[in-house]
Scaffold this active site. Structure first.
Site, PDB file in Angstrom:
ATOM      1  N   GLY A   9      22.301  31.438  -5.348  1.00 13.87           N
ATOM      2  CA  GLY A   9      21.729  31.825  -6.643  1.00 13.87           C
ATOM      3  C   GLY A   9      22.841  32.239  -7.593  1.00 13.87           C
ATOM      4  N   ASN A  10      23.906  32.795  -7.024  1.00 13.67           N
ATOM      5  CA  ASN A  10      25.052  33.209  -7.830  1.00 13.67           C
ATOM      6  C   ASN A  10      25.876  32.016  -8.298  1.00 13.67           C
ATOM      7  OD1 ASN A  10      24.531  36.007  -7.649  1.00 13.67           O
ATOM      8  ND2 ASN A  10      25.344  35.989  -5.571  1.00 13.67           N
ATOM      9  N   LYS A 119      16.442  42.655   0.986  1.00 15.12           N
ATOM     10  CA  LYS A 119      16.946  41.570   0.129  1.00 15.12           C
ATOM     11  C   LYS A 119      17.172  42.072  -1.299  1.00 15.12           C
ATOM     12  CE  LYS A 119      17.539  37.222  -1.137  1.00 15.12           C
ATOM     13  NZ  LYS A 119      18.754  36.522  -0.738  1.00 15.12           N
ATOM     14  N   LYS A 199      17.433  32.389   1.383  1.00 14.14           N
ATOM     15  CA  LYS A 199      17.496  30.935   1.173  1.00 14.14           C
ATOM     16  C   LYS A 199      18.353  30.238   2.225  1.00 14.14           C
ATOM     17  CE  LYS A 199      21.706  29.717  -0.655  1.00 14.14           C
ATOM     18  NZ  LYS A 199      22.422  30.933  -0.476  1.00 14.14           N
ATOM     19  N   LYS A 261      24.097  33.719   6.092  1.00 15.61           N
ATOM     20  CA  LYS A 261      24.736  32.399   6.049  1.00 15.61           C
ATOM     21  C   LYS A 261      25.220  32.023   7.448  1.00 15.61           C
ATOM     22  CE  LYS A 261      26.328  33.153   1.376  1.00 15.61           C
ATOM     23  NZ  LYS A 261      24.996  32.918   0.825  1.00 15.61           N
TER      24      LYS A 261
HETATM   25  P1  ADP Z   1      24.991  33.562  -2.457  1.00 17.99           P
HETATM   26  O1  ADP Z   1      24.448  33.974  -3.764  1.00 17.99           O
HETATM   27  O2  ADP Z   1      25.791  32.303  -2.542  1.00 17.99           O
HETATM   28  O3  ADP Z   1      23.962  33.527  -1.375  1.00 17.99           O
HETATM   29  P2  ADP Z   1      26.044  36.066  -1.392  1.00 17.99           P
HETATM   30  O4  ADP Z   1      26.534  37.029  -2.396  1.00 17.99           O
HETATM   31  O5  ADP Z   1      24.729  36.313  -0.766  1.00 17.99           O
HETATM   32  O6  ADP Z   1      26.138  34.623  -2.061  1.00 17.99           O
HETATM   33  O7  ADP Z   1      27.123  35.943  -0.203  1.00 17.99           O
HETATM   34  C1  ADP Z   1      28.498  35.620  -0.476  1.00 17.99           C
HETATM   35  C2  ADP Z   1      29.343  36.888  -0.475  1.00 17.99           C
HETATM   36  O8  ADP Z   1      29.472  37.396   0.841  1.00 17.99           O
HETATM   37  C3  ADP Z   1      30.769  36.693  -0.929  1.00 17.99           C
HETATM   38  O9  ADP Z   1      30.904  36.803  -2.330  1.00 17.99           O
HETATM   39  C4  ADP Z   1      31.520  37.827  -0.194  1.00 17.99           C
HETATM   40  O10 ADP Z   1      31.852  38.865  -1.083  1.00 17.99           O
HETATM   41  C5  ADP Z   1      30.520  38.362   0.815  1.00 17.99           C
HETATM   42  N1  ADP Z   1      31.017  38.556   2.166  1.00 17.99           N
HETATM   43  C6  ADP Z   1      30.669  39.616   2.953  1.00 17.99           C
HETATM   44  N2  ADP Z   1      31.244  39.535   4.161  1.00 17.99           N
HETATM   45  C7  ADP Z   1      31.972  38.388   4.168  1.00 17.99           C
HETATM   46  C8  ADP Z   1      32.790  37.759   5.165  1.00 17.99           C
HETATM   47  N3  ADP Z   1      32.937  38.282   6.390  1.00 17.99           N
HETATM   48  N4  ADP Z   1      33.414  36.600   4.835  1.00 17.99           N
HETATM   49  C9  ADP Z   1      33.241  36.056   3.612  1.00 17.99           C
HETATM   50  N5  ADP Z   1      32.488  36.615   2.620  1.00 17.99           N
HETATM   51  C10 ADP Z   1      31.842  37.768   2.898  1.00 17.99           C
HETATM   52 MG    MG Z   2      22.747  35.367  -0.974  1.00 18.75          MG
END
Ligand code: ADP
Ligand code: MG
Length: 298
Positions: A9-10, A119, A199, A261
């Site tokens: 979403g970001n 969430k 998602k 993820k």
């Molecule tokens: P999206 O909107 O794409 O779902 P999120 O913000 O939910 O993105 O998840 C991505 C974020 O996860 C990255 O910007 C990062 O700051 C964070 N993050 C937390 N832990 C980790 C990790 N172990 N490795 C990589 N990124 C991480």
């Molecule tokens: Mg996310």
């Protein structure tokens, strides 16, 4: 090859971007260019997307009114973001080749997540503002690891995409499909519920259901790190399910961001034996090629 591309979403609305049609179209164009490149190599692509910033924005707009519930707002963001993806792809693959669907996802009515909202949706607020919103609207807030306070809603586990068969048929007919947007509209016992499904997990369920060969999650970080932002930080370029699961259990991936993820990648690779990958949106083509991001293998 059938490639599932899950967009954050970001990815449509970078932190700090104003919520406007222009920013969304500009960001959708980046994704569309990459998807077009993957398609040109003879693949089929199924797209999914997040909706955190957008669903929170819609909820904010109708603050103080009865308005629409969260399930309906998720459906609204599927139309909104689906429309942007479809229009962007039109420019690269031709008009009428892509369709965005409103899709629902089955969840368990007794999922413990309903008692424990995790969430994040919508903007971040200073603590005082969050407190007053919580009092006024009965919303729940938590501190965002990235700073400030954000509204949290339940995020039950996705069990099945209700329309996965329709998605399959459209892909078989050669269409590019956008589905499970915002994690899909959560339904239990056939009715919509107030929640936002992650998602990444919903995309993994759909990817396995339609028989995808590759499941890619594109986000705003260039891969999965252990000891993220700590001493000993290291990017995982290529990792087995077993090793990644070990790191997951050690707590390297927080819930609400990298946690789901990694869970989603593990789910897909374990079910299918195929490859999953997590990487930066801008490097999407290289992630597809296996040259960038984190590649997860059986
Ligand atoms: P999206 O909107 O794409 O779902 P999120 O913000 O939910 O993105 O998840 C991505 C974020 O996860 C990255 O910007 C990062 O700051 C964070 N993050 C937390 N832990 C980790 C990790 N172990 N490795 C990589 N990124 C991480
Ligand atoms: Mg996310």
């Amino acid at each position: 090859m059938l490639v599932v591309v899950a967009l954050g979403g970001n990815a449509f609305n970078r932190p700090g971007d104003p919520i406007t049609q222009e920013t969304h179209l500009k960001n959708a164009d980046i994704a569309a260019r990459i998807v077009a490149k993957i398609l040109r190599e003879g693949n089929q692509v199924l797209l999914t997307h997040g909706n955190g910033p957008q669903v929170g924005y819609l909820a904010e707009l109708q603050k103080g009114q009865e308005g629409f519930r969260l399930d309906a707002l998720v459906a609204a963001t599927q139309g909104l973001l689906g429309y942007f993806i479809v229009s962007s792809l039109d420019k690269y693959v031709g008009v009428g080749k892509t369709v965005a669907l409103v899709t629902r996802v089955k969840v368990d009515c007794n999922d413990p997540a309903f008692e424990n909202p995790t969430k994040f949706i919508g903007p971040t607020y200073p603590e005082e503002v969050a407190k007053s919103l919580a009092e006024r609207y009965g919303w729940q807030f938590r501190q965002d690891p990235r700073g400030g306070w954000r509204r949290v809603v339940p995020s039950p586990k996705p069990l099945k995409v209700v329309e996965s068969d329709v998605v399959k048929v459209l892909i078989e007919r050669g269409y590019i499909v956008v589905a499970a947007g915002g994690g899909g509209v959560p339904v239990c016992d056939g009715a919509g519920v107030e929640a936002v499904i992650d998602k990444d997990l919903a995309s993994a369920v759909l990817a396995a259901e339609v028989g995808a060969d590759l499941f890619m999650i594109l986000t705003d970080v260039d891969g999965v790190y252990i000891n993220f932002k700590k001493p000993g930080q290291r990017k995982l370029a290529s990792v087995s399910v077993g090793e990644l699961e070990k790191y997951y259990l050690e707590g390297h991936f927080p819930p609400g961001s990298m946690g789901p993820k990694v869970e989603a990648a593990l789910y897909f690779v374990k079910r299918t034996g195929k490859r999953a990958a997590i990487g930066a949106l801008e490097e999407g083509y290289e992630v597809y090629k296996g040259l960038s991001g984190t590649q997860v293998y059986a």
